[in-house]
Write an enzyme that holds these catalytic residues in place. Sequence first.
Site, short mmCIF file in Angstrom:
data_model
loop_
_atom_site.label_atom_id
_atom_site.label_comp_id
_atom_site.label_asym_id
_atom_site.label_seq_id
_atom_site.Cartn_x
_atom_site.Cartn_y
_atom_site.Cartn_z
N LYS A 9 0.83 -1.20 0.00
CA LYS A 9 0.00 0.00 0.00
C LYS A 9 0.88 1.27 0.00
O LYS A 9 2.09 1.19 0.24
CB LYS A 9 -0.96 -0.07 1.21
CG LYS A 9 -1.90 -1.29 1.12
CD LYS A 9 -2.94 -1.33 2.25
CE LYS A 9 -3.86 -2.54 2.08
NZ LYS A 9 -4.98 -2.54 3.07
N TYR A 49 -11.82 -3.28 -4.76
CA TYR A 49 -12.38 -3.48 -3.42
C TYR A 49 -13.91 -3.52 -3.42
O TYR A 49 -14.54 -3.28 -2.38
CB TYR A 49 -11.89 -2.38 -2.47
CG TYR A 49 -10.49 -2.60 -1.93
CD1 TYR A 49 -10.19 -3.68 -1.09
CD2 TYR A 49 -9.44 -1.72 -2.24
CE1 TYR A 49 -8.92 -3.87 -0.57
CE2 TYR A 49 -8.16 -1.91 -1.72
CZ TYR A 49 -7.91 -2.98 -0.89
OH TYR A 49 -6.65 -3.17 -0.38
N PHE A 57 -16.05 2.08 5.91
CA PHE A 57 -14.68 2.55 5.66
C PHE A 57 -14.32 2.58 4.18
O PHE A 57 -13.18 2.89 3.82
CB PHE A 57 -13.68 1.68 6.43
CG PHE A 57 -13.72 0.21 6.09
CD1 PHE A 57 -13.10 -0.29 4.94
CD2 PHE A 57 -14.36 -0.68 6.93
CE1 PHE A 57 -13.14 -1.64 4.64
CE2 PHE A 57 -14.41 -2.04 6.63
CZ PHE A 57 -13.80 -2.52 5.47
N ARG A 85 -0.92 -14.63 4.17
CA ARG A 85 -1.80 -14.07 5.21
C ARG A 85 -1.08 -14.13 6.57
O ARG A 85 -1.19 -13.20 7.37
CB ARG A 85 -3.13 -14.85 5.30
CG ARG A 85 -3.99 -14.82 4.04
CD ARG A 85 -4.75 -13.54 3.79
NE ARG A 85 -5.77 -13.23 4.75
CZ ARG A 85 -6.58 -12.16 4.64
NH1 ARG A 85 -6.47 -11.34 3.59
NH2 ARG A 85 -7.48 -11.91 5.55
N THR A 91 -5.54 -8.04 10.22
CA THR A 91 -5.98 -6.79 9.57
C THR A 91 -5.71 -5.59 10.47
O THR A 91 -5.20 -4.56 10.00
CB THR A 91 -7.49 -6.88 9.27
OG1 THR A 91 -7.73 -8.06 8.49
CG2 THR A 91 -7.98 -5.66 8.49
N ARG A 102 2.47 -6.44 9.37
CA ARG A 102 1.57 -5.43 9.96
C ARG A 102 1.97 -5.10 11.40
O ARG A 102 1.91 -3.94 11.82
CB ARG A 102 0.12 -5.91 9.86
CG ARG A 102 -0.42 -5.78 8.41
CD ARG A 102 -1.69 -6.55 8.19
NE ARG A 102 -2.37 -6.19 6.95
CZ ARG A 102 -3.44 -6.82 6.47
NH1 ARG A 102 -3.95 -7.85 7.14
NH2 ARG A 102 -3.99 -6.44 5.34
N ASN A 112 -2.73 -0.37 6.75
CA ASN A 112 -2.04 -1.57 7.26
C ASN A 112 -1.01 -2.17 6.29
O ASN A 112 -0.80 -3.39 6.28
CB ASN A 112 -3.07 -2.61 7.74
CG ASN A 112 -4.05 -3.01 6.66
OD1 ASN A 112 -3.90 -2.62 5.50
ND2 ASN A 112 -5.03 -3.82 7.02
N HIS A 115 -1.88 -5.66 1.33
CA HIS A 115 -3.08 -6.43 1.03
C HIS A 115 -2.63 -7.84 0.68
O HIS A 115 -1.58 -8.02 0.07
CB HIS A 115 -3.82 -5.84 -0.17
CG HIS A 115 -4.83 -6.79 -0.76
ND1 HIS A 115 -6.13 -6.88 -0.29
CD2 HIS A 115 -4.72 -7.75 -1.74
CE1 HIS A 115 -6.76 -7.83 -0.96
NE2 HIS A 115 -5.93 -8.37 -1.84
N GLU A 126 -8.10 -11.63 -8.34
CA GLU A 126 -7.30 -10.43 -8.07
C GLU A 126 -6.06 -10.34 -8.96
O GLU A 126 -5.68 -9.26 -9.41
CB GLU A 126 -6.90 -10.40 -6.59
CG GLU A 126 -8.11 -10.21 -5.68
CD GLU A 126 -7.76 -10.20 -4.20
OE1 GLU A 126 -6.57 -10.37 -3.84
OE2 GLU A 126 -8.69 -10.00 -3.39
P1 IDP Z 1 -7.66 -7.82 4.94
O1 IDP Z 1 -6.89 -6.75 4.18
O2 IDP Z 1 -6.91 -8.29 6.14
O3 IDP Z 1 -8.11 -8.96 4.06
P2 IDP Z 1 -10.43 -6.88 4.90
O4 IDP Z 1 -11.43 -7.16 5.98
O5 IDP Z 1 -10.57 -7.61 3.61
O6 IDP Z 1 -8.97 -7.10 5.53
O7 IDP Z 1 -10.47 -5.31 4.64
C1 IDP Z 1 -9.82 -4.75 3.51
C2 IDP Z 1 -9.06 -3.53 3.95
O8 IDP Z 1 -9.98 -2.52 4.36
C3 IDP Z 1 -8.14 -3.72 5.15
O9 IDP Z 1 -6.87 -4.22 4.82
C4 IDP Z 1 -8.05 -2.31 5.70
O10 IDP Z 1 -7.10 -1.53 4.98
C5 IDP Z 1 -9.43 -1.75 5.42
N1 IDP Z 1 -10.28 -1.89 6.61
C6 IDP Z 1 -10.87 -3.00 7.09
N2 IDP Z 1 -11.56 -2.75 8.21
C7 IDP Z 1 -11.41 -1.42 8.45
C8 IDP Z 1 -11.89 -0.55 9.47
O11 IDP Z 1 -12.60 -0.95 10.40
N3 IDP Z 1 -11.50 0.77 9.39
C9 IDP Z 1 -10.71 1.25 8.37
N4 IDP Z 1 -10.25 0.45 7.39
C10 IDP Z 1 -10.59 -0.86 7.43
MG MG Z 2 -9.44 -8.91 2.46
#
Ligand code: IDP
Ligand code: MG
Length: 146
Positions: A9, A49, A57, A85, A91, A102, A112, A115, A126
């Site tokens: 990112k 996304y 968010f 992962r 996350t 992370r 974070n 991805h 993807e």
């Molecule tokens: P992941 O990246 O671990 O798979 P996902 O639930 O797929 O997590 O969410 C995608 C991305 O959306 C996360 O990596 C993060 O950048 C963002 N995200 C997820 N939950 C939140 C939140 O509660 N607040 C702000 N950003 C979030």
């Molecule tokens: Mg995800």
Amino acid sequence: MESTLVIIKPNGVKGGIIGEIISRFEKSRLSVSGLKAKSLTKQEAEGFYAEHKERGFFGELVGFMTSGPVILIALSGEKAVEKVRTINGATNPANASAGTIRHDFAPNTGENIVHSSDSAASAAREIAFWFEKSELVSYPAYSYLK
Ligand code: IDP
Ligand code: MG
């Protein structure tokens, strides 16, 4: 053999840790099948996304992902999806295990650092979203790293 998609990112790119991140994947015996730097358009970030478009968010996520260039990486190897992962960590970096990307670098959930695909099916979708078949390679994996 399995493939997965990683995105470094914008804060990982600006923070100068592209090499550090890729090195962690290579040390886990994953090979780089595809690699490119790209500035995402709003439309590309929204499309990638799309599964999160109803989440609160979503706007913040798209804004962040278009705030600077990203690095798109297709990685291949045994259990690539699960391995990456694990290497990336939870996350929310506050919940990420010590030694994960992370945990070590991410300031918060929204920013974070990385991805990664959450399943083999997501990975196929993807990787195809960002790469033409002609942009992907495969090579026999071995490593100089101990
Ligand atoms: P992941 O990246 O671990 O798979 P996902 O639930 O797929 O997590 O969410 C995608 C991305 O959306 C996360 O990596 C993060 O950048 C963002 N995200 C997820 N939950 C939140 C939140 O509660 N607040 C702000 N950003 C979030
Ligand atoms: Mg995800």
